[in-house]
Every structure is written in C-alpha cells, then in structure tokens.
Write a protein that holds these residues in place. Structure first.
Motif, PDB file in Angstrom:
ATOM      1  N   ILE A 331      64.983 -48.174 -62.972  1.00 39.15           N
ATOM      2  CA  ILE A 331      66.100 -49.083 -63.190  1.00 39.15           C
ATOM      3  C   ILE A 331      65.684 -50.230 -64.107  1.00 39.15           C
ATOM      4  N   VAL A 332      64.439 -50.687 -63.974  1.00 36.67           N
ATOM      5  CA  VAL A 332      63.915 -51.730 -64.855  1.00 36.67           C
ATOM      6  C   VAL A 332      63.704 -51.173 -66.251  1.00 36.67           C
ATOM      7  N   ASP A 333      63.130 -49.974 -66.324  1.00 37.70           N
ATOM      8  CA  ASP A 333      62.841 -49.374 -67.625  1.00 37.70           C
ATOM      9  C   ASP A 333      64.123 -49.053 -68.379  1.00 37.70           C
ATOM     10  N   ALA A 334      65.156 -48.611 -67.671  1.00 41.14           N
ATOM     11  CA  ALA A 334      66.434 -48.332 -68.332  1.00 41.14           C
ATOM     12  C   ALA A 334      66.988 -49.591 -68.971  1.00 41.14           C
ATOM     13  N   ALA A 335      66.929 -50.706 -68.243  1.00 40.08           N
ATOM     14  CA  ALA A 335      67.435 -51.966 -68.783  1.00 40.08           C
ATOM     15  C   ALA A 335      66.661 -52.383 -70.021  1.00 40.08           C
ATOM     16  N   MET A 336      65.345 -52.265 -69.980  1.00 37.38           N
ATOM     17  CA  MET A 336      64.532 -52.672 -71.125  1.00 37.38           C
ATOM     18  C   MET A 336      64.754 -51.770 -72.332  1.00 37.38           C
ATOM     19  N   ARG A 337      65.018 -50.514 -72.096  1.00 37.69           N
ATOM     20  CA  ARG A 337      65.278 -49.603 -73.226  1.00 37.69           C
ATOM     21  C   ARG A 337      66.674 -49.827 -73.795  1.00 37.69           C
ATOM     22  N   GLN A 338      67.628 -50.182 -72.939  1.00 35.43           N
ATOM     23  CA  GLN A 338      68.940 -50.553 -73.464  1.00 35.43           C
ATOM     24  C   GLN A 338      68.818 -51.768 -74.376  1.00 35.43           C
ATOM     25  N   LEU A 339      68.027 -52.741 -73.961  1.00 33.98           N
ATOM     26  CA  LEU A 339      67.810 -53.934 -74.784  1.00 33.98           C
ATOM     27  C   LEU A 339      67.263 -53.565 -76.147  1.00 33.98           C
ATOM     28  N   ARG A 340      66.261 -52.703 -76.173  1.00 31.21           N
ATOM     29  CA  ARG A 340      65.642 -52.340 -77.450  1.00 31.21           C
ATOM     30  C   ARG A 340      66.612 -51.576 -78.342  1.00 31.21           C
ATOM     31  N   HIS A 341      67.441 -50.712 -77.758  1.00 32.05           N
ATOM     32  CA  HIS A 341      68.335 -49.888 -78.567  1.00 32.05           C
ATOM     33  C   HIS A 341      69.573 -50.656 -79.029  1.00 32.05           C
ATOM     34  N   GLU A 342      70.150 -51.475 -78.159  1.00 32.96           N
ATOM     35  CA  GLU A 342      71.428 -52.113 -78.468  1.00 32.96           C
ATOM     36  C   GLU A 342      71.311 -53.574 -78.867  1.00 32.96           C
ATOM     37  N   GLY A 343      70.156 -54.213 -78.602  1.00 33.50           N
ATOM     38  CA  GLY A 343      70.089 -55.656 -78.792  1.00 33.50           C
ATOM     39  C   GLY A 343      70.957 -56.388 -77.788  1.00 33.50           C
ATOM     40  N   TRP A 344      71.221 -55.734 -76.677  1.00 33.66           N
ATOM     41  CA  TRP A 344      72.091 -56.255 -75.626  1.00 33.66           C
ATOM     42  C   TRP A 344      71.685 -55.582 -74.334  1.00 33.66           C
ATOM     43  N   MET A 345      71.936 -56.234 -73.217  1.00 32.24           N
ATOM     44  CA  MET A 345      71.617 -55.652 -71.924  1.00 32.24           C
ATOM     45  C   MET A 345      72.675 -56.072 -70.913  1.00 32.24           C
ATOM     46  N   HIS A 346      73.023 -55.146 -70.042  1.00 31.01           N
ATOM     47  CA  HIS A 346      73.948 -55.436 -68.950  1.00 31.01           C
ATOM     48  C   HIS A 346      73.399 -56.599 -68.125  1.00 31.01           C
ATOM     49  N   ASN A 347      74.299 -57.484 -67.683  1.00 31.52           N
ATOM     50  CA  ASN A 347      73.842 -58.677 -66.978  1.00 31.52           C
ATOM     51  C   ASN A 347      73.042 -58.343 -65.719  1.00 31.52           C
ATOM     52  N   ARG A 348      73.449 -57.336 -64.960  1.00 27.73           N
ATOM     53  CA  ARG A 348      72.680 -56.949 -63.784  1.00 27.73           C
ATOM     54  C   ARG A 348      71.301 -56.453 -64.190  1.00 27.73           C
ATOM     55  N   ALA A 369      61.407 -64.668 -71.588  1.00 26.85           N
ATOM     56  CA  ALA A 369      62.488 -65.297 -72.352  1.00 26.85           C
ATOM     57  C   ALA A 369      62.288 -65.108 -73.847  1.00 26.85           C
ATOM     58  N   ALA A 370      61.032 -65.191 -74.303  1.00 31.55           N
ATOM     59  CA  ALA A 370      60.741 -65.013 -75.727  1.00 31.55           C
ATOM     60  C   ALA A 370      61.046 -63.584 -76.167  1.00 31.55           C
ATOM     61  N   HIS A 371      60.720 -62.607 -75.332  1.00 33.85           N
ATOM     62  CA  HIS A 371      61.016 -61.213 -75.687  1.00 33.85           C
ATOM     63  C   HIS A 371      62.523 -60.984 -75.750  1.00 33.85           C
ATOM     64  N   PHE A 372      63.248 -61.528 -74.799  1.00 34.69           N
ATOM     65  CA  PHE A 372      64.703 -61.396 -74.844  1.00 34.69           C
ATOM     66  C   PHE A 372      65.269 -62.042 -76.108  1.00 34.69           C
ATOM     67  N   LEU A 373      64.795 -63.238 -76.432  1.00 35.84           N
ATOM     68  CA  LEU A 373      65.301 -63.911 -77.638  1.00 35.84           C
ATOM     69  C   LEU A 373      64.970 -63.129 -78.896  1.00 35.84           C
ATOM     70  N   ASP A 374      63.882 -62.381 -78.865  1.00 39.59           N
ATOM     71  CA  ASP A 374      63.487 -61.593 -80.029  1.00 39.59           C
ATOM     72  C   ASP A 374      64.456 -60.448 -80.293  1.00 39.59           C
ATOM     73  N   VAL A 377      71.055 -59.964 -79.396  1.00 43.02           N
ATOM     74  CA  VAL A 377      71.937 -60.492 -80.433  1.00 43.02           C
ATOM     75  C   VAL A 377      72.695 -61.701 -79.901  1.00 43.02           C
ATOM     76  N   ASP A 378      72.848 -61.799 -78.585  1.00 40.11           N
ATOM     77  CA  ASP A 378      73.490 -62.974 -77.992  1.00 40.11           C
ATOM     78  C   ASP A 378      72.461 -63.992 -77.518  1.00 40.11           C
ATOM     79  N   GLY A 379      71.240 -63.905 -78.056  1.00 40.91           N
ATOM     80  CA  GLY A 379      70.158 -64.777 -77.615  1.00 40.91           C
ATOM     81  C   GLY A 379      70.490 -66.247 -77.802  1.00 40.91           C
ATOM     82  N   ASP A 380      70.877 -66.893 -76.743  1.00 37.64           N
ATOM     83  CA  ASP A 380      71.324 -68.278 -76.745  1.00 37.64           C
ATOM     84  C   ASP A 380      70.312 -69.090 -75.953  1.00 37.64           C
TER      85      ASP A 380
END
Length: 472
Positions: A331-348, A369-374, A377-380
């Motif tokens: 479940i963690v790995d799926a979220a991290m791979r979604q981030l890499r592919h889409e530049g976005w991740m489901h909030n959960r 936080a730095a990896h997420f900002l990298d 696309v919504d890195g705020d």
C-alpha cells in the motif's frame, strides 16, 4: 475587496513622454487565471491600460520551489492564461530575470503608476513583496497587495482571542465557516494592454519527470471542476478515502497555481448543496488553515512547529527503498509509485507514505517533504510542509504519536487490493487480498513475484518510535 496599498507614488506622466492613459501592472505569481481575480479586476477598474505580467525568476529555482513537473504544468498554465487574455484583446507579458528588476523595468516602460499582486504566505513571498514595495516606492510608484486571492479567507482574517493564528483545525473551521468570504467576480470582457516588450513563453513541452502529469491551465481546471461537480462530488463524503475508487476532485494542482479560485469553488460547491460538497468545502478550509499557520509562523516550512525532542534518522537504504516504492509494504509502495508516475498522490496515500517514513522508519519529515516537493505538481510549501509535520507529530495534530498501520489501512481503504495491483504490477497476479503484505508472496502460478521483503518489521518500527519519543 481586501487590499493593502504600499508606497506613495505620484500620478500622471512619467519617463519622458506625456501619457493620457493611466497604466497599471498586474503581477501574476500563483494566481494564473482571469476568472475571479481581484488584482486584475481592481487594475481594470482604475486604469485605462493594464500589463498582465509574469516573471520567471531564477530565485524561485534557487529556493527549491521549481521542479520539472511544476515547470511543465506552469508552461501549460501560462499558455492558457495568454490565450484567455488574447480572447479579451490583451496578452500576457512574460519576462525572465530577477523579479524586482523586471517589474521595475516593465513599469517604467509602460509608464505604470501601480503594480497589483496577490499576497503570499511563505517567507520567500513576504521578503519578495517587501523588496518590491521598497523599490517601487523609491521609483515613485505604488504596490497594491490583494488578500484572499489564492485562499478563501486571508490568513489572519479569523484569529482566536489574544493570538495571531489558530493552531487547531476544529475551532478554526467553526470560525471559518461562520465568516463570509469576499464576493466572487467573473472574468473581464476586455483587457487592453499597452505596447510592452515580452519574451517568448516557455514551451508547454518542457521536460517533466512524471509521464502521467495532467495538463495545466485555467481551462483544464474549470472543465475538471465542472465535470466533478456534475458527477463526483455527491459521493465525496463517503468515498474520498477510497484509494482504488479515485473519487477525489484532483483539483489541487489547479489550486496551487491559482488556475482556479478557492473562493469560487466554495461558492459553487455550497450552491450545489449536497453532503459531499460540504465535505469538499471542509478540505478547502484545511488548505486555508495551513496557509494561516505558515503566514504566522514562516519558519514552520523547515522547522518543527512543535518540537518533540526527536532524534530523527537520516538518509539510508530504507529511505531510498521508500522513494522507489520498494519497501515491501504494497500500500505504501503503490502510493509512492503513483507519485512518481503522475506527479500526484491520493491524499490517503500521502498520509500512509508519510506515516511510514516518519513513524515506522523514524526518518526526518524534512527528507520526505523534500521528495514530495520534488515530484508533486501541487507541491505547496504551506500544505506540503505542514501536512508532513501533522503526520510526523511535530505540527498541529492533537494526537502527535499516532501511527498509521499500513496493513490495517490497506484492509480498510483498499480491501480488494485494486489500488495495489494498479501501481505494483508485479503483484497483479498475487493470490492474496490487498491488505495482506506478509512474506512469502505466492503468485497465482505458485511462483514468488519479484517483490522485496519488508525493510522493517512493523513491531520493530513501532518500538523504535515509541522509545525515541519516550512513550514506554
């Protein structure tokens, strides 16, 4: 209309040639739209000609706010903004260089008396605003800063007695809900622009890291919101945590770049009137909440809002496995791979990935936080950093020691394993429910899939965290 006028410039002709028309500059930053845009509306009401200006400032790169995904989305948004202005008889003026110097140059070239811009909340934005105000004032011009352009309510619009901001969401939300936001405006019919030089807009085909990145711009954002309001918002309250169902609005990139007005979204959602719409409005209030915290405590972007005496772990193989989506917890790995592919991740998924890094691996939240900002696309800065702190227990969470168990979370929010199988293809044929992540894995043909063992046992990670926090 909330605005702050700064500087005491004179009015009338300047820079040599006599001018009869009054000119104003509208400096775009994170507000890339024409609908419900208070700085643009104010400038058009008071000036004859307006220069819509965006400056590509190298200081943004140096501060770490630029990333390939966000630059790609930005290029789309600028092209869309330029098209919207051209439909109204205008255009976007684009410059590259130090922001203050470029704004001064454009104002001088156009003979502008005033510069209008939206207020920011980060320390970077506040310091940039102060430099611009000072230099414009020295040149005899004024800076007019408009509040609540990028949020529903301006930071500081509601405060608890004797304090400068709310530190807990629930009382903030009560006050926020009882406070009327500013009136929402439409798009102007015409935007007359003087003859001012412009550089070529950046190509929308600039490099990106995520192949599944959504298109940027106000047009795309408004169409996405229209479709979601018509067909998705009613179920939002019940389904917003459904990882496989993908039932969130996905509007965060458009809000981050100001392609959509948060105030307009609230107005239209409330007009819709369903329970799901109210749940969506609550999420917009969370966004405002984080902005008002950061505006009052700018150091929270990089320092603990509430220190817990943590002795965080740093970089190592476990962190790299987390970045790559190879932790052994699907479940963690799926979220991290979604981030890499889409530049976005489901909030959960964001909550699960952050909890795993900070609580199970006990790694410094700033690394995550730095990896997420990298990649996001919504890195705020406000939402990313303060959400990370919320999960890490150094922010505004009233339960700072909570740990999200990835097994229990998978059973609850991905009960059939559809989200995992979507993003972890080596487990697509695994003959196991999505919530079970214990080794060894058994594929449908009896062979073990190419998937790693867990980087840490959950019990060991929990014991390490509790010991570090002095909870035993």
């Amino acid at each position: 209309m909330n605005q702050r006028t700064q500087g005491g410039g004179r009015r009338g002709p300047r820079d040599g040639a006599a001018r009869q028309d009054r000119v104003a500059v509208v400096l775009y930053t994170a507000d890339l739209r024409v609908h419900d845009h208070p700085p643009l509306r104010s400038a058009l009401a008071e000036a004859d000609l307006v220069v819509p200006l965006f400056v590509r400032d190298p200081a943004v790169d140096a501060a770490g706010f630029a990333s390939p995904n966000r630059l790609s989305f930005l290029a789309d948004a600028l092209a869309d903004l330029d098209a919207a202005l051209r439909e109204r008889g205008g255009r976007l003026v684009f410059r590259e260089g130090p922001l203050v110097a470029e704004v001064l140059a454009v104002a001088a070239e156009a003979g502008a008396d005033e510069v209008h811009m939206a207020a920011g909340v980060s320390r970077f934005a506040a310091e940039r605003e102060e430099r611009l105000r000072r230099e414009l004032e020295s040149a005899g011009r004024r800076l007019r800063v408009h509040d609540a352009v990028c949020t529903v309510l301006a930071p500081g619009a509601v405060t608890p007695s004797g304090k400068d901001h709310f530190a807990v969401f629930t009382p903030y939300f009560r006050r926020w809900s009882a406070t009327a936001p500013r009136a929402v405006g439409g798009a102007p019919r015409r935007v007359p622009v003087p003859d001012v030089g412009s550089a070529r807009l950046p190509s929308p085909k600039v490099a990106r890291r995520s192949p599944g990145l959504v298109p940027g711009g106000e047009s795309a954002g408004r169409e996405r919101f229209r479709r979601w309001l018509a067909g998705g918002v009613d179920d939002y309250e019940d389904r917003h945590d459904d990882l496989a169902g993908d039932a969130t609005s996905r509007l965060s990139p458009y809000l981050h770049f100001g392609c959509l007005s948060a105030a307009e979204l609230v107005e239209r959602a409330r007009r819709h009137g369903e329970a799901g719409a109210e749940a969506f409005v609550r999420q917009l209030a969370w966004r405002d909440f984080h902005h008002q915290v950061l505006a009052a405590r700018p150091a929270a972007a990089f320092e603990d809002y509430r220190g817990r005496g943590d002795r965080w772990r740093g970089e190592g193989p476990e962190v790299e496995a987390w970045r790559e989506g190879r932790t052994g917890y699907p479940i963690v790995d799926a979220a991290m791979r979604q981030l890499r592919h889409e530049g976005w991740m489901h909030n959960r998924g964001r909550l699960l990935a952050a909890s795993f890094l900070t609580k199970t691996l006990y790694v410094d939240w700033r690394i995550g936080a730095a990896h997420f900002l990298d990649l996001l696309v919504d890195g705020d800065v406000a939402n990313n950093q303060l959400n990370w702190q919320w999960v890490a227990g150094t922010g505004t969470d009233t339960r700072p020691n909570r740990v999200l168990n990835p097994l229990a979370q998978a059973r609850r929010f991905d009960p059939n394993g559809d989200y995992v199988r979507r993003w972890v293809p080596e487990l697509a044929d695994a003959a196991l429910p999505g919530g079970r992540v214990h080794q060894p894995w058994k594929a449908a043909d009896g062979e073990r899939p190419d998937y790693p063992d867990p980087v840490v046992a959950l019990d060991d990670g929990l014991a390490r965290f509790r010991d570090a926090r002095g909870l035993d």
